[in-house]
Design a protein around this motif. Structure first.
Motif, mmCIF file in Angstrom:
data_model
loop_
_atom_site.group_PDB
_atom_site.id
_atom_site.type_symbol
_atom_site.label_atom_id
_atom_site.label_comp_id
_atom_site.label_asym_id
_atom_site.label_seq_id
_atom_site.Cartn_x
_atom_site.Cartn_y
_atom_site.Cartn_z
ATOM 1 N N PHE A 449 51.447 52.328 39.377
ATOM 2 C CA PHE A 449 52.914 52.061 38.705
ATOM 3 C C PHE A 449 53.504 51.254 37.481
ATOM 4 O O PHE A 449 54.025 52.017 36.424
ATOM 5 N N ALA A 450 52.862 50.207 37.891
ATOM 6 C CA ALA A 450 53.230 48.609 36.556
ATOM 7 C C ALA A 450 52.610 50.029 35.588
ATOM 8 O O ALA A 450 52.472 49.292 34.791
ATOM 9 N N LYS A 451 50.949 49.875 36.170
ATOM 10 C CA LYS A 451 50.367 50.396 34.744
ATOM 11 C C LYS A 451 50.943 51.580 34.228
ATOM 12 O O LYS A 451 50.854 51.873 32.383
ATOM 13 N N ALA A 452 51.708 52.959 34.823
ATOM 14 C CA ALA A 452 52.148 54.066 34.263
ATOM 15 C C ALA A 452 53.113 52.985 33.391
ATOM 16 O O ALA A 452 53.656 53.521 31.720
ATOM 17 N N ASP A 458 59.948 53.901 29.243
ATOM 18 C CA ASP A 458 60.944 54.245 29.928
ATOM 19 C C ASP A 458 60.579 55.472 31.184
ATOM 20 O O ASP A 458 61.355 55.971 31.415
ATOM 21 N N ASP A 459 60.082 55.262 31.897
ATOM 22 C CA ASP A 459 59.301 55.818 32.674
ATOM 23 C C ASP A 459 60.236 55.469 33.899
ATOM 24 O O ASP A 459 59.257 54.805 34.614
ATOM 25 N N ALA A 460 61.617 56.091 34.278
ATOM 26 C CA ALA A 460 62.518 55.869 35.162
ATOM 27 C C ALA A 460 61.774 56.074 36.636
ATOM 28 O O ALA A 460 62.026 55.558 37.685
ATOM 29 N N ILE A 461 61.086 57.001 37.029
ATOM 30 C CA ILE A 461 60.269 57.532 38.128
ATOM 31 C C ILE A 461 59.357 55.829 38.467
ATOM 32 O O ILE A 461 59.430 55.720 39.696
ATOM 33 N N SER A 462 58.672 55.875 37.768
ATOM 34 C CA SER A 462 58.009 54.736 37.742
ATOM 35 C C SER A 462 58.071 53.636 38.392
ATOM 36 O O SER A 462 58.439 52.573 39.211
ATOM 37 N N ALA A 463 58.999 53.254 37.164
ATOM 38 C CA ALA A 463 60.080 52.546 37.589
ATOM 39 C C ALA A 463 61.157 51.729 39.022
ATOM 40 O O ALA A 463 60.918 50.967 40.346
ATOM 41 N N GLU A 464 61.231 53.381 39.496
ATOM 42 C CA GLU A 464 62.013 53.242 40.720
ATOM 43 C C GLU A 464 61.356 53.138 41.583
ATOM 44 O O GLU A 464 61.495 52.380 42.683
ATOM 45 N N ALA A 465 59.595 53.834 41.952
ATOM 46 C CA ALA A 465 58.706 53.399 42.269
ATOM 47 C C ALA A 465 58.862 52.223 42.985
ATOM 48 O O ALA A 465 58.249 51.584 44.325
ATOM 49 N N LEU A 466 58.453 51.337 41.700
ATOM 50 C CA LEU A 466 58.749 49.802 41.411
ATOM 51 C C LEU A 466 59.267 49.659 42.610
ATOM 52 O O LEU A 466 59.109 47.896 43.211
#
Length: 473
Positions: A449-452, A458-466
């Motif tokens: 997710f950090a790599k994404a 602006d990847d909100a999904i990965s930010a929320e997952a992290l």
């Protein structure tokens, strides 16, 4: 007392040739028995013409032969002979007769013109036609009739600039008729000088409102010079007010283009089909039809026409294979029937497999294969897309241009992050604590997710997952 003119006598006899052959032939005999006219080639040809006008070609040819004998150095008998042979569609023999006429009478303009007209009919002989017409320019530079034929010749050869140069010179000389004006307008259309067409066509339409060619060219000109509804109305009116058997392929393509220009995509498709029905050489329009079906969301129909277009190509078209693969991906993703969805996505995958066989370094194809397998496993239960995304990341990295693929890479890492998260989340917990194996999977998820986010901040999904995984250490 002036002697009776032999041409008058022959002309008068010619009028009676059908009703009283004996009387007419007696007059011909009397004229040709005269000492002055016995060896006059023109008098013999006048008799030949009289027979020709009366429909007796055999007799006309007989007197042409007599004319040849009366003056074996004149090209005029061969000129008339060529005209007769041409009227009988014996074009090779006619061309030979015209060449003989030129040989014996090198400045006989008509022979050059008529010979060139025959040679123009064959693509392989147009250079010969051009040579003959240029010869006229040498000894009759002010004769603009040759510019008329040169204009037509260059039009046939696809050289609109030279066609226009010569045909303009012919028109400016003033010796033209309605058909010449319409051809001139056609050459202007061919050269994309649409604004100049209307002043030529409108006077013709005023006098001949039902002239089919004038109506057609008027519609073409308006479709190119007027925007919006007026342009489409012009060609639509022509199509709807002229008999279908008089339509040509260009009529339909003009109408289809105007429909497309006015965002009427569905309405344009049948007219592209009509173009191909009229002219099978236009089968490349299958590609346009495929693109148009995509625009209206009919992806199955789009693939049908893409496949038709591909079938006529001499070698694989990588761009088309890529286009088919993407189109089938979107078609499959919107299929509500699970079986159809699976079949369409598998077909999409075969396109990208083909593409990679032909171009193994084409990175986008690896990402599209990954997306297809992600759709085949929408809940990421089996992780079908994982090996494909792994390979796509490797290929993008190997390319040395990760900046170019940063959106694709962000998508790939987000998928892998979710895949590892799912793996960890499905593992049994021990006394409300996660196992070491689960922690390891969660950490892998965090890393991906950090790599994404690295590739797409602006990847909100990965930010929320992290954020949800922040406590996992």
């Amino acid at each position: 007392i002036l002697p009776i003119d032999p041409y008058n006598q022959i002309g008068l006899a010619g009028f009676t040739l059908k009703e009283d052959v004996k009387q007419a032939e007696a007059i011909f005999k009397e004229v040709l028995s005269g000492r002055l006219y016995k060896k006059d080639v023109n008098v013999h040809l006048a008799v030949a013409n009289a027979y020709l006008q009366a429909g007796n070609t055999a007799k006309a040819m007989e007197y042409i032969e007599r004319a040849k004998k009366s003056d074996n150095k004149s090209g005029y008998p061969f000129l008339l002979e060529g005209d007769i042979l041409r009227s009988q569609h014996r074009l090779g023999e006619a061309a030979t007769s015209y060449d003989h006429a030129i040989y014996f009478s090198p400045e006989l303009v008509g022979a050059y013109m008529k010979s060139a007209r025959i040679y123009m009919t064959s693509n392989s002989n147009r250079a010969v036609a051009q040579e003959k017409l240029q010869k006229i320019k040498e000894f009759a530079p002010d004769f603009t009739g040759v510019d008329c034929l040169l204009g037509e010749l260059y039009e046939l050869q696809g050289d609109s600039k030279k066609a226009l140069e010569h045909y303009s010179r012919f028109i400016e000389a003033g010796n033209y008729d309605v058909e010449h004006l319409l051809r001139y307008a056609g050459i202007l259309h061919f050269d994309k000088q649409y604004e100049k067409m209307l002043p030529i066509i409108l006077p013709v339409l005023e006098k001949n409102p039902d002239n089919l060619v004038a109506k057609r060219l008027h519609a073409y000109a308006l479709s190119k010079t007027e925007g919006g509804g007026k342009s489409i109305e012009a060609i639509k009116h022509f199509i709807e007010t002229t008999p279908e058997d008089s339509h040509i392929a260009l009529d339909y393509s003009c109408y289809a283009e105007q429909l497309i220009a006015n965002d009427q995509y569905a309405e344009a498709i049948p007219y592209y089909g009509k173009v191909i029905q009229k002219d099978s050489t236009k089968r490349a329009l299958w590609l346009t039809m495929g693109d148009t079906f995509v625009r209206i969301g009919s992806r199955d129909s789009a693939d049908y026409y893409y496949a038709l277009y591909e079938s006529i190509l001499p070698s694989p078209d990588l761009q088309l294979i890529f286009k088919r693969g993407r189109n089938l991906f979107f078609a499959g993703s919107s299929d509500s029937d699970q079986q159809e969805r699976h079949a369409t996505l598998q077909k999409a995958d075969t396109m990208f497999v083909r593409l990679l066989e032909l171009a193994p370094t084409f990175v986008p194809a690896y990402f599209w294969r990954s997306r297809i397998h992600a759709l085949l496993d929408p809940e990421t239960i089996d992780g079908l897309a994982k090996p494909f995304f792994d390979e796509a990341i490797a290929k993008a990295t190997e390319s040395g241009d990760t900046e170019r693929y940063k959106k694709d890479l962000s998508e790939a890492y987000r998928y892998l992050g979710y895949y590892y998260y799912q793996q960890a989340d499905s593992m049994p917990k021990k006394e409300n604590n996660i196992s070491d194996a689960a922690r390891e999977k969660y950490l892998e998820a965090k890393k991906h997710f950090a790599k994404a986010l690295e590739y797409n901040p602006d990847d909100a999904i990965s930010a929320e997952a992290l954020q949800g995984l922040a406590t996992i250490q």
